[in-house]
Scaffold this active site. Structure first.
Site, PDB file in Angstrom:
ATOM      1  N   ARG A  29       0.838  -1.205   0.000  1.00  0.00           N
ATOM      2  CA  ARG A  29       0.000   0.000   0.000  1.00  0.00           C
ATOM      3  C   ARG A  29       0.871   1.253   0.000  1.00  0.00           C
ATOM      4  O   ARG A  29       1.877   1.320   0.730  1.00  0.00           O
ATOM      5  CB  ARG A  29      -0.956  -0.023   1.204  1.00  0.00           C
ATOM      6  CG  ARG A  29      -1.910  -1.193   1.105  1.00  0.00           C
ATOM      7  CD  ARG A  29      -3.113  -1.133   2.007  1.00  0.00           C
ATOM      8  NE  ARG A  29      -3.805  -2.420   1.940  1.00  0.00           N
ATOM      9  CZ  ARG A  29      -4.710  -2.752   1.022  1.00  0.00           C
ATOM     10  NH1 ARG A  29      -5.068  -1.870   0.094  1.00  0.00           N
ATOM     11  NH2 ARG A  29      -5.271  -3.947   1.015  1.00  0.00           N
ATOM     12  N   ILE A  31       2.201   4.794   0.875  1.00  0.00           N
ATOM     13  CA  ILE A  31       2.251   5.458   2.178  1.00  0.00           C
ATOM     14  C   ILE A  31       1.452   6.772   2.167  1.00  0.00           C
ATOM     15  O   ILE A  31       1.080   7.275   3.234  1.00  0.00           O
ATOM     16  CB  ILE A  31       3.730   5.702   2.567  1.00  0.00           C
ATOM     17  CG1 ILE A  31       3.896   5.807   4.060  1.00  0.00           C
ATOM     18  CG2 ILE A  31       4.305   6.909   1.849  1.00  0.00           C
ATOM     19  CD1 ILE A  31       5.348   5.708   4.519  1.00  0.00           C
ATOM     20  N   HIS A 100       7.341   1.076 -10.793  1.00  0.00           N
ATOM     21  CA  HIS A 100       6.197   0.673  -9.980  1.00  0.00           C
ATOM     22  C   HIS A 100       4.927   1.028 -10.730  1.00  0.00           C
ATOM     23  O   HIS A 100       4.835   2.079 -11.356  1.00  0.00           O
ATOM     24  CB  HIS A 100       6.221   1.342  -8.601  1.00  0.00           C
ATOM     25  CG  HIS A 100       6.506   2.807  -8.637  1.00  0.00           C
ATOM     26  ND1 HIS A 100       7.781   3.310  -8.801  1.00  0.00           N
ATOM     27  CD2 HIS A 100       5.693   3.877  -8.558  1.00  0.00           C
ATOM     28  CE1 HIS A 100       7.738   4.627  -8.801  1.00  0.00           C
ATOM     29  NE2 HIS A 100       6.477   5.009  -8.668  1.00  0.00           N
TER      30      HIS A 100
HETATM   31  P1  AMP Z   1       6.059   8.008  -8.148  1.00  0.00           P
HETATM   32  O1  AMP Z   1       5.846   9.469  -7.834  1.00  0.00           O
HETATM   33  O2  AMP Z   1       5.288   7.517  -9.333  1.00  0.00           O
HETATM   34  O3  AMP Z   1       7.541   7.686  -8.243  1.00  0.00           O
HETATM   35  O4  AMP Z   1       5.465   7.212  -6.932  1.00  0.00           O
HETATM   36  C1  AMP Z   1       6.168   6.932  -5.769  1.00  0.00           C
HETATM   37  C2  AMP Z   1       5.136   6.572  -4.741  1.00  0.00           C
HETATM   38  O5  AMP Z   1       5.809   5.921  -3.668  1.00  0.00           O
HETATM   39  C3  AMP Z   1       4.386   7.767  -4.151  1.00  0.00           C
HETATM   40  O6  AMP Z   1       2.989   7.607  -4.388  1.00  0.00           O
HETATM   41  C4  AMP Z   1       4.733   7.698  -2.663  1.00  0.00           C
HETATM   42  O7  AMP Z   1       3.664   8.064  -1.831  1.00  0.00           O
HETATM   43  C5  AMP Z   1       5.112   6.235  -2.495  1.00  0.00           C
HETATM   44  N1  AMP Z   1       6.025   5.939  -1.386  1.00  0.00           N
HETATM   45  C6  AMP Z   1       7.160   6.593  -1.052  1.00  0.00           C
HETATM   46  N2  AMP Z   1       7.751   6.013   0.001  1.00  0.00           N
HETATM   47  C7  AMP Z   1       6.972   4.946   0.346  1.00  0.00           C
HETATM   48  C8  AMP Z   1       7.041   3.948   1.352  1.00  0.00           C
HETATM   49  N3  AMP Z   1       8.040   3.895   2.253  1.00  0.00           N
HETATM   50  N4  AMP Z   1       6.044   3.011   1.412  1.00  0.00           N
HETATM   51  C9  AMP Z   1       5.029   3.056   0.528  1.00  0.00           C
HETATM   52  N5  AMP Z   1       4.911   3.970  -0.455  1.00  0.00           N
HETATM   53  C10 AMP Z   1       5.857   4.907  -0.549  1.00  0.00           C
END
Ligand code: AMP
Ligand code: ZN
Length: 114
Positions: A29, A31, A100
């Site tokens: 999920r 964060i 991702h």
């Molecule tokens: P992007 O901007 O497409 O690179 O998405 C990166 C995503 O990773 C963002 O939606 C963040 O909220 C999420 N994110 C960052 N750190 C974490 C973490 N430790 N656990 C879960 N999601 C994260």
């Protein structure tokens, strides 16, 4: 890659709310969720951006998309609808440089995104 947040989540060095894991993929999920369900699906193998994908990665990327669809069914919004997003590099809004697939669902989503 040792200095990658999502590699660390995949190896369980950093905790996350896991939704699924297998030998190839991990889902957890987000964060900072942007919808009632916001799950990130990653390959265990480090790939920095979509721009680096090679033909050998086709099976992995296909599995990522099929896992998103399976999680959408499990979470109960497959029929209502949902969105999957890959952000790539700065203008695409990518902040974590391990590919991702975002799965967003559980509310109506507007178009176009910002
Ligand atoms: P992007 O901007 O497409 O690179 O998405 C990166 C995503 O990773 C963002 O939606 C963040 O909220 C999420 N994110 C960052 N750190 C974490 C973490 N430790 N656990 C879960 N999601 C994260
Ligand atoms: Zn990584």
């Amino acid at each position: 890659m040792t200095d990658c947040l999502f590699c660390k989540i995949a190896s369980r060095a950093i905790p996350a709310a896991l939704v699924h894991e297998d030998d190839q993929l991990v889902a957890f999920r987000d964060i900072n969720p942007q919808a009632p369900t916001h799950v990130l699906i990653i390959p265990r193998r480090h790939i920095s951006t979509l721009d680096e994908l090679e033909a050998d990665d086709d099976v992995t990327v296909g599995a990522m998309v099929r896992l998103a669809a399976a999680i959408a069914r499990e979470e109960g919004f497959a029929a209502a609808g949902y969105r999957t997003v890959f952000n790539c590099n700065a203008d695409g809004g990518q902040t974590v440089f391990h590919i991702h697939l975002h799965l967003l669902g559980g509310r109506p989503l507007t178009w176009p995104p910002g």
